[in-house]
Scaffold this active site. Structure first.
Site, PDB file in Angstrom:
ATOM      1  CB  SER A  56      -0.803   0.056   1.136  1.00  0.00           C
ATOM      2  OG  SER A  56      -0.323  -0.155   2.440  1.00  0.00           O
ATOM      3  CG  HIS A 109      -0.700  -5.290   2.169  1.00  0.00           C
ATOM      4  ND1 HIS A 109      -0.441  -5.171   3.129  1.00  0.00           N
ATOM      5  CD2 HIS A 109      -0.935  -3.950   1.361  1.00  0.00           C
ATOM      6  CE1 HIS A 109       0.208  -3.879   3.459  1.00  0.00           C
ATOM      7  NE2 HIS A 109      -0.260  -3.218   2.179  1.00  0.00           N
ATOM      8  CG  HIS A 127       6.085  -9.023   8.029  1.00  0.00           C
ATOM      9  ND1 HIS A 127       6.989  -8.069   7.496  1.00  0.00           N
ATOM     10  CD2 HIS A 127       4.768  -8.038   8.060  1.00  0.00           C
ATOM     11  CE1 HIS A 127       6.531  -6.962   7.326  1.00  0.00           C
ATOM     12  NE2 HIS A 127       5.094  -6.889   7.708  1.00  0.00           N
ATOM     13  NE  ARG A 156       2.176  -3.536  12.442  1.00  0.00           N
ATOM     14  CZ  ARG A 156       2.043  -3.627  11.092  1.00  0.00           C
ATOM     15  NH1 ARG A 156       1.409  -2.752  10.323  1.00  0.00           N
ATOM     16  NH2 ARG A 156       2.477  -4.832  10.618  1.00  0.00           N
ATOM     17  CG  ASP A 181      -3.434  -7.880   8.952  1.00  0.00           C
ATOM     18  OD1 ASP A 181      -4.086  -6.760   9.060  1.00  0.00           O
ATOM     19  OD2 ASP A 181      -2.637  -8.146   7.967  1.00  0.00           O
TER      20      ASP A 181
HETATM   21  N1  CMX Z   1       0.989 -19.607   6.120  1.00  0.00           N
HETATM   22  C1  CMX Z   1       1.997 -20.665   5.312  1.00  0.00           C
HETATM   23  N2  CMX Z   1       2.696 -20.505   4.535  1.00  0.00           N
HETATM   24  C2  CMX Z   1       3.236 -19.353   4.627  1.00  0.00           C
HETATM   25  C3  CMX Z   1       2.983 -18.408   5.430  1.00  0.00           C
HETATM   26  C4  CMX Z   1       1.789 -18.570   6.309  1.00  0.00           C
HETATM   27  N3  CMX Z   1       1.248 -17.648   7.203  1.00  0.00           N
HETATM   28  N4  CMX Z   1       3.828 -17.219   5.378  1.00  0.00           N
HETATM   29  C5  CMX Z   1       4.632 -17.460   4.369  1.00  0.00           C
HETATM   30  N5  CMX Z   1       4.433 -18.808   3.977  1.00  0.00           N
HETATM   31  C6  CMX Z   1       4.840 -19.493   2.870  1.00  0.00           C
HETATM   32  C7  CMX Z   1       4.998 -18.634   1.458  1.00  0.00           C
HETATM   33  O1  CMX Z   1       3.586 -18.874   0.992  1.00  0.00           O
HETATM   34  C8  CMX Z   1       6.052 -18.958   0.752  1.00  0.00           C
HETATM   35  O2  CMX Z   1       5.888 -20.287   0.266  1.00  0.00           O
HETATM   36  P1  CMX Z   1       6.266 -20.805  -1.366  1.00  0.00           P
HETATM   37  O3  CMX Z   1       7.759 -20.919  -1.091  1.00  0.00           O
HETATM   38  O4  CMX Z   1       5.725 -22.063  -1.451  1.00  0.00           O
HETATM   39  O5  CMX Z   1       5.873 -19.647  -2.198  1.00  0.00           O
HETATM   40  C9  CMX Z   1       7.178 -19.474   1.909  1.00  0.00           C
HETATM   41  O6  CMX Z   1       6.396 -19.510   3.057  1.00  0.00           O
HETATM   42  C10 CMX Z   1       8.212 -18.251   2.025  1.00  0.00           C
HETATM   43  O7  CMX Z   1       7.618 -17.068   2.139  1.00  0.00           O
HETATM   44  P2  CMX Z   1       8.307 -15.770   3.125  1.00  0.00           P
HETATM   45  O8  CMX Z   1       9.387 -15.428   2.425  1.00  0.00           O
HETATM   46  O9  CMX Z   1       8.267 -16.109   4.597  1.00  0.00           O
HETATM   47  O10 CMX Z   1       7.152 -14.823   3.261  1.00  0.00           O
HETATM   48  P3  CMX Z   1       6.896 -13.651   1.929  1.00  0.00           P
HETATM   49  O11 CMX Z   1       7.809 -12.559   2.329  1.00  0.00           O
HETATM   50  O12 CMX Z   1       6.972 -14.516   0.533  1.00  0.00           O
HETATM   51  O13 CMX Z   1       5.316 -13.332   2.378  1.00  0.00           O
HETATM   52  C11 CMX Z   1       3.412 -12.833   3.661  1.00  0.00           C
HETATM   53  C12 CMX Z   1       4.983 -12.614   3.266  1.00  0.00           C
HETATM   54  C13 CMX Z   1       2.790 -11.890   4.628  1.00  0.00           C
HETATM   55  C14 CMX Z   1       2.670 -12.675   2.311  1.00  0.00           C
HETATM   56  C15 CMX Z   1       3.200 -14.328   4.061  1.00  0.00           C
HETATM   57  O14 CMX Z   1       3.896 -14.586   5.216  1.00  0.00           O
HETATM   58  C16 CMX Z   1       1.680 -14.483   4.267  1.00  0.00           C
HETATM   59  O15 CMX Z   1       1.179 -15.084   2.886  1.00  0.00           O
HETATM   60  N6  CMX Z   1       1.226 -14.553   5.287  1.00  0.00           N
HETATM   61  C17 CMX Z   1      -0.253 -14.733   5.657  1.00  0.00           C
HETATM   62  C18 CMX Z   1      -0.994 -13.663   4.983  1.00  0.00           C
HETATM   63  C19 CMX Z   1      -0.833 -12.353   6.092  1.00  0.00           C
HETATM   64  O16 CMX Z   1      -1.109 -12.436   7.044  1.00  0.00           O
HETATM   65  N7  CMX Z   1      -0.677 -11.367   5.431  1.00  0.00           N
HETATM   66  C20 CMX Z   1      -0.602 -10.016   6.076  1.00  0.00           C
HETATM   67  C21 CMX Z   1       0.947  -9.515   6.331  1.00  0.00           C
HETATM   68  C22 CMX Z   1       0.809  -8.158   7.023  1.00  0.00           C
HETATM   69  C23 CMX Z   1       0.061  -7.016   5.935  1.00  0.00           C
HETATM   70  O17 CMX Z   1       0.487  -6.530   5.373  1.00  0.00           O
HETATM   71  O18 CMX Z   1      -1.014  -6.533   6.572  1.00  0.00           O
END
Ligand code: CMX
Length: 473
Positions: free
Chosen positions: A270, A300, A354, A363, A409
């Site tokens: 964002s 996000h 994250h 937070r 979140d």
């Molecule tokens: N559950 C399961 N798998 C997860 C995970 C979770 N909560 N968080 C990361 N992973 C997985 C990723 O999908 C990725 O899998 P692949 O290798 O198969 O693609 C792997 O772990 C590595 O990811 P990462 O490097 O640790 O995390 P990213 O930087 O790629 O992604 C985020 C960050 C937030 C998108 C991810 O942790 C996620 O999807 N979390 C759940 C959604 C969420 O809570 N989002 C809110 C974030 C805060 C905000 O912006 O508001």
């Protein structure tokens, strides 16, 4: 001179200087003073260290969403992977301690005080925060808000609240002073920031009214606020009141909520989208609407809505299996099993992980502390707490995520559910109402410091293969 009908605005809209109030003049003086100091540093850095590396841009980073590349300057906040966010150098506990509170017993910081902090770099006095809030009330122009009201009413009733919010912000854009001044040939590099500040203050003043109408539409079908705006109230309390909530404790909860969601440095979707779009000299409304569209994604901001779906599915599964919430051992075993089932189905656990953080999000912690202070026995809070105990272990064993800890979140929905704001599809709108404070402060500073159009270089796989693979055949 560009004279197209769409960009003609009234004389009042163009005369931003004449409409400015003493508090805005004070704000501007502070920004100018701070910028004089900052520009000396920037010029020195550019002169002496222009070619210093901030780290490598690797093939892995190019394919990996640019993780680890430091390629932006963004002034309002800075994120540390271990410690979490700092707003102009202040941690969340420091903001809770130092920022002014609402008169009459408020215990949480005021978001308008956070706005002042992010814009000026210094903590406001209670009087400055109060005057800024009065200024926001003054700017809540009814005819502008009515434009957004009409646009939202024209959307299908099943439009997601984030679609409505982004549309509402675009409708408010028809009142952009930046766009009007640019079209009239009055804006130039020296004063872009003043128009950006004008638009940002107007937007922060008006968008809570629009957001409240969107909530009321979910509840009643009517695109209007549940209660009239009350200029005696602070920004968060007035918003909560317009949503239809008159509990003083909930107002304090909203002050906290709207303060901690403001910003998370410049690289998140964002913030980056908003500042990227604004770098094309798109006005703050166009830029923030784009940022909202990014916030609406489930990885996000929409994760706060997804978390509730996850929590409720866990609760329903427990109920179906006859698991009692008071039997901690049985609950832990059951939640562990359900979560593994979810992960095995290839889905992510919302609210965990994250891109930058590598510890529990502060937070999350401050929302947890709020629950512990106000409703430690709430069942949903207990569920979230149990999940917090087991999830880092599960995600570590799962072995994918780099950060097995909760983000913001994972906790916000529990607070809202407790006070009766139960419409989950609305939760990301609340995030957006807060997020504008940070990202628009970023836009103002980008224009003040004359940052250029963003335009990083991209590359194709073919070009990468030519460059690297051909050497190793
Ligand atoms: N559950 C399961 N798998 C997860 C995970 C979770 N909560 N968080 C990361 N992973 C997985 C990723 O999908 C990725 O899998 P692949 O290798 O198969 O693609 C792997 O772990 C590595 O990811 P990462 O490097 O640790 O995390 P990213 O930087 O790629 O992604 C985020 C960050 C937030 C998108 C991810 O942790 C996620 O999807 N979390 C759940 C959604 C969420 O809570 N989002 C809110 C974030 C805060 C905000 O912006 O508001």
């Amino acid at each position: 001179m560009r004279t197209a009908r769409f960009c003609k605005l009234s004389a009042a809209q163009l005369r931003y200087a004449a409409t400015a109030s003493p508090i805005v003049e004070e704000l501007k003086t502070k920004l100018i003073k701070k910028n004089e100091v900052d520009m000396k540093k920037i010029n020195d850095l550019k002169k002496r260290f222009d070619h210093e590396s901030l780290g490598e841009a690797t093939v892995g980073a190019a394919y990996g969403g640019m993780r680890g590349i430091t390629g932006l300057v963004y002034e309002p906040s800075l994120l540390d992977a271990q410690e979490g966010i700092r707003f102009r150098g202040l941690s969340i506990p420091e903001c809770q301690e130092k920022l002014p509170k609402a008169a009459g017993g408020g215990t949480e910081p005021l978001p308008e005080a956070m706005l002042w902090l992010l814009l000026t770099g210094s903590v406001p006095t209670a009087e400055q925060a109060k005057a800024l809030n009065a200024e926001l009330h003054r700017r809540a122009d009814k005819s502008a808000i009515a434009t957004a009201q009409k646009a939202i009413a024209a959307l299908p009733e099943n439009a997601h609240p984030m679609t409505s919010f982004s549309t509402g912000v675009l409708a408010l854009q028809t009142h952009s002073k930046f766009a009007a001044a640019y079209a009239a040939g009055k804006a130039n590099k020296k004063n872009y920031w003043e128009y950006a500040l004008e638009d940002s203050l107007d937007l922060i003043a008006r968008s809570p009214h629009v957001a409240a109408m969107i909530y009321n539409r979910i509840k009643t079908g009517k695109v209007d606020t549940a209660a009239a705006s009350n200029s005696e109230l602070d920004w968060a309390a007035n918003f909560a009141n317009m949503l239809g909530f008159d509990s003083k404790e909930f107002w304090d909860c909203m002050r906290l909520y709207l303060t901690i969601h403001v910003d998370h440095e410049g690289g998140n979707v964002s913030a980056h989208t908003t500042t990227l779009v604004a770098s094309a000299l798109s006005d703050p409304y166009l830029a923030f609407s784009a940022g909202l569209n990014g916030l609406a994604g489930p990885l996000h901001g929409l994760a706060n809505q997804e978390v509730l779906a996850y929590l409720f599915s866990m609760r329903d599964l427990c109920k179906a299996d006859g698991i009692s919430f008071s039997d901690e051992t049985a609950l832990t075993t059951a939640l562990t099993k359900y979560t593994w089932d979810l992960l095995k189905s290839g889905r992510v656990v919302p609210g965990y992980g994250h891109a930058v953080l590598r510890k529990t999000d502060p937070r999350y912690t401050c929302q947890r502390d709020f629950c512990l202070r106000h409703f430690p026995d709430d069942n949903l809070f207990k569920l979230v707490n149990t999940i917090y105990k087991i999830m880092p272990g599960i995600l570590t064993e799962h072995g994918k995520t780099k950060n097995p800890y909760p983000n913001v979140d994972a906790h916000s929905g529990v607070l809202l559910q407790h006070y009766g704001l139960t419409e989950q599809s609305y939760y990301t709108v609340l995030f957006g109402v807060s997020r504008q404070i940070g990202v628009l402060s970023g836009v103002v500073w980008d224009r003040l410091q004359g940052r250029p159009l963003e335009r990083p270089k991209s590359i194709t796989t073919e070009a990468l293969a030519d460059r690297f693979l051909s050497k190793h055949i």
